[in-house]
Motif scaffolding. Structure first.
Motif, mmCIF file in Angstrom:
data_model
loop_
_atom_site.group_PDB
_atom_site.id
_atom_site.type_symbol
_atom_site.label_atom_id
_atom_site.label_comp_id
_atom_site.label_asym_id
_atom_site.label_seq_id
_atom_site.Cartn_x
_atom_site.Cartn_y
_atom_site.Cartn_z
ATOM 1 N N THR A 250 -14.119 -1.231 13.396
ATOM 2 C CA THR A 250 -12.992 -1.299 13.107
ATOM 3 C C THR A 250 -12.701 -0.012 12.714
ATOM 4 N N PRO A 251 -11.378 0.529 12.856
ATOM 5 C CA PRO A 251 -11.441 1.866 12.285
ATOM 6 C C PRO A 251 -10.649 1.962 11.320
ATOM 7 N N VAL A 252 -11.469 2.901 10.144
ATOM 8 C CA VAL A 252 -10.680 2.762 8.931
ATOM 9 C C VAL A 252 -10.100 4.049 8.164
ATOM 10 N N VAL A 253 -9.052 3.558 7.043
ATOM 11 C CA VAL A 253 -8.190 3.594 6.438
ATOM 12 C C VAL A 253 -8.380 3.904 5.067
ATOM 13 N N THR A 269 -11.711 8.503 13.766
ATOM 14 C CA THR A 269 -12.486 7.244 13.486
ATOM 15 C C THR A 269 -11.622 6.711 12.485
ATOM 16 N N GLY A 270 -10.531 7.213 12.470
ATOM 17 C CA GLY A 270 -9.094 6.149 11.549
ATOM 18 C C GLY A 270 -8.690 7.308 10.890
ATOM 19 N N TYR A 271 -8.445 6.964 9.754
ATOM 20 C CA TYR A 271 -7.507 8.367 9.209
ATOM 21 C C TYR A 271 -8.190 8.312 7.505
ATOM 22 N N LEU A 272 -7.661 9.755 7.095
ATOM 23 C CA LEU A 272 -8.548 10.290 5.223
ATOM 24 C C LEU A 272 -6.580 10.732 4.577
ATOM 25 N N VAL A 273 -6.868 10.404 3.447
ATOM 26 C CA VAL A 273 -5.566 10.779 3.161
ATOM 27 C C VAL A 273 -5.778 11.325 1.466
ATOM 28 N N GLU A 274 -4.991 11.605 1.134
ATOM 29 C CA GLU A 274 -5.161 11.812 -0.564
ATOM 30 C C GLU A 274 -4.920 11.316 -1.356
ATOM 31 N N PRO A 275 -6.378 11.149 -2.776
ATOM 32 C CA PRO A 275 -6.450 9.776 -3.348
ATOM 33 C C PRO A 275 -5.815 9.514 -4.034
ATOM 34 N N GLY A 276 -4.918 8.749 -4.183
ATOM 35 C CA GLY A 276 -3.923 8.088 -4.558
ATOM 36 C C GLY A 276 -2.549 8.358 -4.000
ATOM 37 N N ASP A 277 -2.450 8.517 -2.995
ATOM 38 C CA ASP A 277 -0.784 8.587 -1.883
ATOM 39 C C ASP A 277 -1.385 7.180 -1.677
ATOM 40 N N VAL A 278 -0.787 5.955 -2.271
ATOM 41 C CA VAL A 278 -0.683 5.417 -1.755
ATOM 42 C C VAL A 278 0.669 4.582 0.001
ATOM 43 N N ALA A 279 1.255 5.573 -0.658
ATOM 44 C CA ALA A 279 2.139 5.708 0.375
ATOM 45 C C ALA A 279 1.596 5.874 2.107
ATOM 46 N N GLU A 280 0.901 6.786 1.537
ATOM 47 C CA GLU A 280 0.313 7.927 3.017
ATOM 48 C C GLU A 280 -0.398 6.924 3.340
ATOM 49 N N LEU A 281 -1.445 5.892 2.900
ATOM 50 C CA LEU A 281 -2.570 5.249 3.056
ATOM 51 C C LEU A 281 -1.762 4.157 4.106
ATOM 52 N N ARG A 286 0.584 1.331 9.095
ATOM 53 C CA ARG A 286 1.463 1.221 9.598
ATOM 54 C C ARG A 286 0.944 1.802 11.517
ATOM 55 N N THR A 287 0.845 2.744 11.421
ATOM 56 C CA THR A 287 0.772 3.378 12.394
ATOM 57 C C THR A 287 0.271 2.557 13.675
ATOM 58 N N LEU A 288 -1.356 2.100 12.992
ATOM 59 C CA LEU A 288 -2.334 1.687 13.144
ATOM 60 C C LEU A 288 -0.996 0.140 14.094
ATOM 61 N N ILE A 289 -1.001 -0.637 13.591
ATOM 62 C CA ILE A 289 -0.640 -1.318 13.724
ATOM 63 C C ILE A 289 0.551 -1.087 14.927
ATOM 64 N N ALA A 290 1.772 -0.175 14.858
ATOM 65 C CA ALA A 290 2.813 -0.354 15.028
ATOM 66 C C ALA A 290 1.681 0.742 16.896
ATOM 67 N N GLN A 291 1.258 1.077 16.522
ATOM 68 C CA GLN A 291 0.774 1.228 18.452
ATOM 69 C C GLN A 291 -1.182 1.017 18.771
ATOM 70 N N GLU A 296 -7.296 0.404 19.353
ATOM 71 C CA GLU A 296 -8.459 0.993 20.669
ATOM 72 C C GLU A 296 -9.187 1.154 20.783
ATOM 73 N N LYS A 297 -8.491 2.395 20.863
ATOM 74 C CA LYS A 297 -9.149 3.882 21.313
ATOM 75 C C LYS A 297 -9.857 4.040 19.477
ATOM 76 N N MET A 298 -9.267 4.430 18.529
ATOM 77 C CA MET A 298 -9.936 4.381 17.637
ATOM 78 C C MET A 298 -11.539 4.192 16.857
ATOM 79 N N ALA A 299 -11.280 1.827 17.556
ATOM 80 C CA ALA A 299 -12.102 1.185 16.750
ATOM 81 C C ALA A 299 -13.194 2.205 18.032
#
Length: 339
Positions: A250-253, A269-281, A286-291, A296-299
């Protein structure tokens, strides 16, 4: 008694019981003693004097900072001064020091000048394994969150992410929350206030035996652990949830904090964003849902990365190398220790 004295006496009683048990089980034939908490330093010295054993300490977190965060002490009071002096003096008394992550290593640099061995936490990748999800018909994407429902774990951030996905991006998504804690009433009220009742499932505490199925049930694992601390940044040292999710394919954000930066490969393996940036999370989810292909590649990459770098076998090999070194063994190559 004050909390300071009661905590100290409770620790002494626990230490005494541990020492008697260890001596009974080993019949005084003890070569290496590996303890997981600096608070056991007194009893370690006692056992070492009786058996001549070597002492290894594994440090998992930030003892003094975490005590402050949990309200057990305040900066400058008796309890805080005792803990700080314990760390200042105690680390020097061990033959080998091990830490579980880079953030913990940086914390320990305040107290020690001797070298510290980095050995990451490992998990049973045969117990946490993926399943084929391609045949499962799904209308809504399933996002997972697991942890104690408290501020630093970011459950409210997870709910905000879901709100953005459902209300702004108009996606069909469900957030499944495993865990309980002090912020649960606040989280449940958030769901009501933002009309998310049909999109959030509270499972409560989930047993360890059921966690692999939990991780396999989702498409994306959300890990918005925040920085914390009074004297310093008490980041998540090296937790297990993200690793367990990755091992289950399961990919991780997640937020770019603490041990998560060592566990994950951003964009792989997933995405890392800056702490507190909920919009970027939310954007990353959304990117993973849309693609689906990218998801699957990240999984697959997450599972492979976890098996290759964070298995319990690899962790055990590294610890055996430390033990062999303390016992005067010539073999210091952890990859060759398989027993």
């Amino acid at each position: 008694f004050s909390r300071y004295y009661s905590t100290r006496y409770e620790q002494w009683a626990n230490n005494l019981y541990y020492a008697m048990d260890a001596l009974w089980q080993t019949k005084l034939k003890l070569d290496v003693l590996n303890v997981q908490n600096i608070q056991h330093v007194g009893i370690v010295n006692f056992l070492r004097s009786l058996t001549g054993c070597k002492a290894v300490l594994t440090v998992h977190g930030y003892l003094t900072y975490e005590a402050e965060e949990n309200g057990l002490c305040q900066v400058g009071d008796n309890f805080q001064t005792w803990l700080w002096s314990m760390e200042t003096n105690g680390y020097q008394k061990f033959d080998s020091l091990v830490c579980v992550g880079r953030a913990v290593e940086r914390y320990m640099e305040q107290f020690v000048v001797k070298s510290v061995q980095l050995i990451h936490n490992g998990l049973d990748t045969d117990y946490f394994y993926p399943i084929d999800k391609s045949a499962e018909p799904k209308k809504a994407s399933t996002i997972l969150f697991a942890g104690v429902l408290q501020e630093n774990k970011g459950v409210l951030d997870a709910l905000q992410v879901l709100q953005i996905l459902v209300k702004e991006f108009l996606l069909e998504a469900v957030l499944v929350i495993a865990g309980s804690g002090p912020q649960e009433p606040l989280a449940r009220q958030y769901v009501i206030d933002h009309e998310l009742e049909g999109c959030v499932i509270f499972l409560g505490s989930v047993s360890k035996e059921k966690m692999p199925d939990f991780y396999r049930s989702g498409d994306i694992f959300l890990c918005p652990s925040r920085q914390r601390g009074v004297s310093g940044k008490g980041e998540e040292p090296f937790g297990y949830t993200a690793l367990e999710a990755m091992a289950c394919g399961t990919p991780v954000v997640a937020y770019r904090t603490g041990g998560l930066q060592e566990q994950m490969q951003h964009g792989v393996t997933g995405y890392l964003v800056e702490p507190g940036d909920v919009a970027e999370l939310a954007n990353c989810v959304r990117t993973l849902i849309a693609q689906p292909d990218q998801q699957e590649k990240m999984a697959v990459a997450a599972r492979t990365h976890c098996v290759q770098n964070f298995s319990h076998i690899k962790m055990a090999q590294h610890f055996l190398a430390v033990y062999n070194g303390q016992m005067g063994g010539e073999n210091s190559d952890p990859s060759s220790n398989r027993n």
